[in-house]
Design an enzyme around this catalytic site. Structure first.
Site, mmCIF file in Angstrom:
data_model
loop_
_atom_site.group_PDB
_atom_site.id
_atom_site.type_symbol
_atom_site.label_atom_id
_atom_site.label_comp_id
_atom_site.label_asym_id
_atom_site.label_seq_id
_atom_site.Cartn_x
_atom_site.Cartn_y
_atom_site.Cartn_z
ATOM 1 N N LYS A 99 0.836 -1.185 0.000
ATOM 2 C CA LYS A 99 0.000 0.000 0.000
ATOM 3 C C LYS A 99 0.871 1.234 0.000
ATOM 4 O O LYS A 99 1.691 1.437 0.880
ATOM 5 C CB LYS A 99 -0.938 0.028 1.204
ATOM 6 C CG LYS A 99 -2.147 0.905 0.917
ATOM 7 C CD LYS A 99 -2.850 1.359 2.147
ATOM 8 C CE LYS A 99 -2.745 2.865 2.228
ATOM 9 N NZ LYS A 99 -3.151 3.384 3.514
ATOM 10 N N GLY A 160 -7.708 9.248 10.372
ATOM 11 C CA GLY A 160 -7.869 9.383 11.820
ATOM 12 C C GLY A 160 -8.918 10.375 12.261
ATOM 13 O O GLY A 160 -9.070 10.628 13.451
ATOM 14 N N ALA A 186 -9.465 5.507 4.944
ATOM 15 C CA ALA A 186 -9.389 6.649 5.855
ATOM 16 C C ALA A 186 -10.696 7.422 5.964
ATOM 17 O O ALA A 186 -11.396 7.618 4.976
ATOM 18 C CB ALA A 186 -8.282 7.614 5.463
#
Lengths: 256, 67
Positions: A99, A160, A186
């Protein structure tokens, strides 16, 4: 009824990829991975602590023979660092599915797309199979695919942040335009966010903080597993159309 | 003894191969990857590469990480 997806010729049943950061300890991390049903986990590549080589290692808790490790370049801010990190990862793990993420700035952790595209080209040329973190831009997604990305991984919201999918339209446009798998990477905060990603037709979802920072990470991991499955089923079943006004579910004939 | 930079820190280590160094650090060679002067050293050749004065080595492994 099996509903598999494949990336670069490798097939998986679970459409949930989970991170292995931010957990209280390795035990909790392993329990959350098990509850999530994930078959792929992202991992970081870091210097060995040479002063304490006996410190427990991730591989002691999450068996790379059973769970696919997806080395990730989180923390890299230019193409060179990301490429260097993945060359080391390939040597450490012996696999080429990776990734790629090349970050633009610490505050938003938004990707630097120019460096990301450059790194994708180099990695593809070196025989890597890069799954690529990117902005939710259908044109950038196409460029990455042309450069050799084996999966497109647009952000739903900043890493996050837990804000959920901020732009459903662009995620859907990427899904419609891509001929490689698309996974939201994400921004997922809770189960409904994961379901939304799947209902948009994404092939999968990657998350870390939403599980690791839940009060009960193992339970949230299970919730995410169910949400991804529910969202996928809802997508495949073909949802009803939307109307501006009510439409009764009970027959109007025979009313007393 | 030779002086090398190991994971960013200068260190005096016994002369020998990279495989010797990895073993002397108590690391499992199957769980790490080594870069020498910015070039990957394939695991199969770690025993053949001798440490030289001033070598910069990076020894890395997988740790927990997310997106």
């Amino acid at each position: 009824m099996t509903d598999q997806w494949s990336v670069a010729g490798r097939s998986f049943t679970s459409r949930l990829i989970v991170g292995t950061g931010k957990y209280k300890d390795f035990e909790q991390n392993a329990a959350a991975v098990a509850a999530s049903g994930a078959e792929i986990v992202t991992v970081a590549v870091r210097r060995v602590n040479v002063s304490d080589p006996t410190a427990p290692m991730l591989t002691d808790y999450i068996d790379p023979k059973k769970i696919t490790y997806l080395p990730n370049t989180a923390g890299c801010f230019d193409a060179d660092d990301a490429i260097r990190t993945l060359r080391l990862a390939r040597e450490a793990g012996g696999w080429d599915l990776v990734k790629l993420e090349v970050l633009g700035e610490a505050k938003t952790l938004y990707p630097n797309m120019r460096e990301t595209l450059e790194a994708t080209k180099v990695l593809a040329k070196e025989g890597f199979l890069p799954m690529v973190y990117c902005v939710d831009d259908p044109i950038a997604a196409k460029q990455l695919e042309d450069a050799g990305a084996v999966a497109i991984m647009p952000l739903g919201a900043p890493i996050g942040s837990g804000l959920g999918i901020q732009n459903r339209v662009t995620i859907r446009l990427i899904v419609e335009g891509a001929s490689v798998p698309v996974l939201v990477d994400a921004g997922v905060g809770t189960a409904s966010d994961a379901a939304v990603a799947m209902e948009l037709g994404c092939d999968g979802v990657l998350m870390n903080t939403a599980i690791a920072e839940a009060k009960d990470p193992v339970r949230m991991a299970r919730a995410m597993k169910l949400a991804v499955e529910a969202g996928r089923d809802a997508y495949l079943s073909g949802r009803m159309g939307q109307r501006r006004y009510a439409d009764p579910s009970s027959p109007l004939a025979g009313l007393i | 003894m030779v002086s090398i930079i190991l994971n960013g820190d200068e260190r005096q280590v016994r002369s020998g191969s990279i495989a010797d160094l990895v073993a002397s650090l108590g690391l499992d060679v199957k769980k790490v990857a080594v870069e020498r002067n910015r070039e990957i050293v394939p695991r199969s050749t770690l025993a053949d590469v001798a440490l030289a004065e001033g070598d910069a080595l990076e020894i890395v492994h997988f740790v927990g990480g997310g997106c």
